[in-house]
Design a protein around this motif. Structure first.
Motif, short mmCIF file in Angstrom:
data_model
loop_
_atom_site.label_atom_id
_atom_site.label_comp_id
_atom_site.label_asym_id
_atom_site.label_seq_id
_atom_site.Cartn_x
_atom_site.Cartn_y
_atom_site.Cartn_z
N MET A 92 3.27 -3.85 7.45
CA MET A 92 3.64 -2.52 7.31
C MET A 92 4.99 -1.94 7.39
N GLU A 115 -5.18 3.15 9.19
CA GLU A 115 -5.00 1.89 9.31
C GLU A 115 -5.44 1.49 10.48
N TYR A 160 4.65 0.66 1.43
CA TYR A 160 4.97 -0.40 2.65
C TYR A 160 4.06 -1.69 2.40
N ASN A 179 1.56 -4.53 2.85
CA ASN A 179 0.27 -4.42 3.34
C ASN A 179 0.09 -5.05 4.79
N ARG A 184 0.77 -1.32 0.08
CA ARG A 184 0.16 -0.01 0.09
C ARG A 184 0.86 1.12 -0.17
N ILE A 203 -0.78 7.73 7.90
CA ILE A 203 -0.93 6.27 7.37
C ILE A 203 -1.59 5.52 8.48
N LEU A 204 -1.13 5.69 9.90
CA LEU A 204 -1.36 5.09 11.00
C LEU A 204 -3.05 5.49 11.07
N THR A 250 9.12 -0.27 10.44
CA THR A 250 7.84 -0.28 10.09
C THR A 250 7.30 1.05 9.77
N VAL A 251 6.26 1.47 9.59
CA VAL A 251 5.29 2.58 9.41
C VAL A 251 5.18 3.15 10.92
N SER A 252 5.04 2.32 11.78
CA SER A 252 4.89 3.00 13.22
C SER A 252 6.01 3.38 13.82
#
Length: 457
Positions: free
Chosen positions: A384, A446, A379, A381, A354, A442-443, A413-415
């Protein structure tokens, strides 16, 4: 220890420098078929555009420097054969025609890459030029001074830089690309649209989705016409920039390679033959985003790998961390860069990804200037895990891609990125850094699992 190095551009030069430093008692012999070393071909467009006044300024080392470090330099010597069983090579002196054998304990294969010459009718006509080495750079400068209409074939980084240089030089420029957009290997469509608009605004003729079928020439044997599947272009000079291939014909049947001939090395730069090391454009690299071996000919990869050859040639010491293929480009007033995978390239690897696109300003709008920034993160899916990113702005925000490159290499990761610590200073950025902002957005969209066992008091 007797070490032979074949080829001395980026990887070879850094290997020799570090081998000489780490193993002063070793015998280091270099064979290079050209009459120079360490030419920065990525600066050819800067030379054509007049930013770099002398092509000689694009060398960052010299045979004399490497000789002073203790290397035995043999320029204009072509290696004809490698015998891994006997640990010997057959060499031809291109000056005298003499051939002789030499032996090694360790062989460093850093022959680099060569431009792809497509099998197109008429490709051998005069004024159809490649763009790779010092001699070609000088030829391009000389011929461009006489040319009025120039076609650049291949819309990668080199092609884009060349069309800008030729346009600034006052030439009529046609940019021919078989794909439906420029820079499609590096940027997704949201970014290439801006690049194409900038090219068109500077009167560069875009010929996209056009496959070159043949060239035709005049009575002198010089190219005059490029014929594609869609139309005909009149030209005085053609630059072929359709990609590179590893120069490994000498050894590709003796070690494991990719399909294109790129030598597969382990994390210590050893080929499938433990006494043959390789680095740079002659070998494959491990791409951290896709988790595959890939062919990514970049000077940044070459210099790191050449250094690692030296550290590991007498036994494993420092492992290669892989690459994200991070790169950048300045086009007119645009600064753009990318790292890792685009959405399109991720799909080619079969990855489920995504992405999110952020358009914001590089610093608070109360400052005298605050340029718009377009920033995208790609990232995985499910996990992440960050796989790629792209940035474009009139402000220089390209260093953001170096930051994301580290994130990818560390499998963040995104986080992780959302809460990474960055400084704030109004002269440089916003209270919430753009990378934080993008990851937080993004978070926000999601589903994030939470622990419901603890009540807030």
């Amino acid at each position: 220890m007797k070490i032979i190095v074949i080829g001395c551009t980026h990887a070879g030069t850094t290997a020799v420098r570090n081998l000489a430093r780490l193993y002063p008692q070793a015998t280091i012999t270099v064979y290079e078929r050209n009459n120079n070393v360490s030419f920065l071909s990525c600066g050819i467009a800067l030379h054509i555009g007049g930013i770099v006044k002398e092509a000689d300024d694009l060398f960052y080392s010299s045979p004399e420097e490497l000789e002073s470090l203790g290397a035995n330099m043999n320029l204009e010597h072509d290696v004809l054969k490698v015998d891994p069983d006997k640990k010997t090579i057959l060499v031809k002196n291109l000056h005298t025609g003499e051939t002789f054998n030499d032996s090694y304990d360790k062989l460093v294969f850093t022959t680099g890459s060569s431009p792809i010459i497509p099998p197109i009718t008429g490709v051998g006509l005069k004024n159809i030029q490649l763009c790779k080495n010092y001699e070609q750079a000088e030829q391009i400068i000389a011929k461009a001074s006489e040319a009025k209409k120039i076609a650049v074939i291949g819309a990668g980084y080199i092609g884009v830089e060349l069309v800008e240089a030729f346009e600034s030089y006052g030439k009529e420029v046609t940019f021919i690309e078989g794909a439906d957009r420029v820079l499609n290997k590096y940027l997704d469509r949201e970014f290439t649209n801006d690049v194409e608009r900038a090219l068109i605004d500077h009167n560069i003729k875009l010929a996209l989705e056009e496959k070159v079928e043949s060239f035709s020439g005049d009575d002198t044997g010089a190219v005059k016409t490029v014929h594609t599947n869609r139309q005909t272009h009149d030209v005085d000079l053609v630059l072929l920039c359709v990609g590179f291939r590893p120069q490994t014909d000498l050894i590709r049947d003796k070690v494991e390679t990719l399909e294109n001939g790129a030598i597969i090395v382990n994390q210590y730069m050893q080929s499938s033959n433990p006494d043959i090391f390789s680095a740079g454009d002659s070998c494959a690299v491990f791409h951290n985003s896709s988790q595959h071996n890939a062919y990514i000919p970049l000077a940044t990869n070459a210099t790191k790998m050449g250094t690692l050859v030296a550290y590991n040639i007498n036994g494993p010491k420092i492992a290669y961390k892989g690459t994200q293929g991070t790169s950048a480009l300045k086009l007119y007033d645009l600064n753009l860069a990318s790292t890792g995978l685009t959405e399109e390239s991720a799909a080619a690897y079969g990855l489920d990804v995504r992405s999110h696109l952020l358009v914001d300003h590089e610093r608070p709008t109360f400052m005298p200037t605050a340029e718009e920034v377009k920033l995208k993160l790609v990232y995985d899916n499910d996990s992440m895990r960050i796989l790629g990113a792209q940035v474009l702005s009139k402000a220089d925000q390209t260093q953001l891609m170096n930051t994301v490159s580290v994130c990818i290499q560390q499998q963040m990761t995104v986080s992780d990125l959302a809460f990474t610590d960055f400084f704030f200073q109004p002269h440089y950025n916003k209270p919430i850094n753009l990378l934080n902002t993008l990851a937080l957005k993004i978070l926000a969209q999601e589903p994030i699992s939470t622990d419901n066992s603890t009540e807030l008091v």
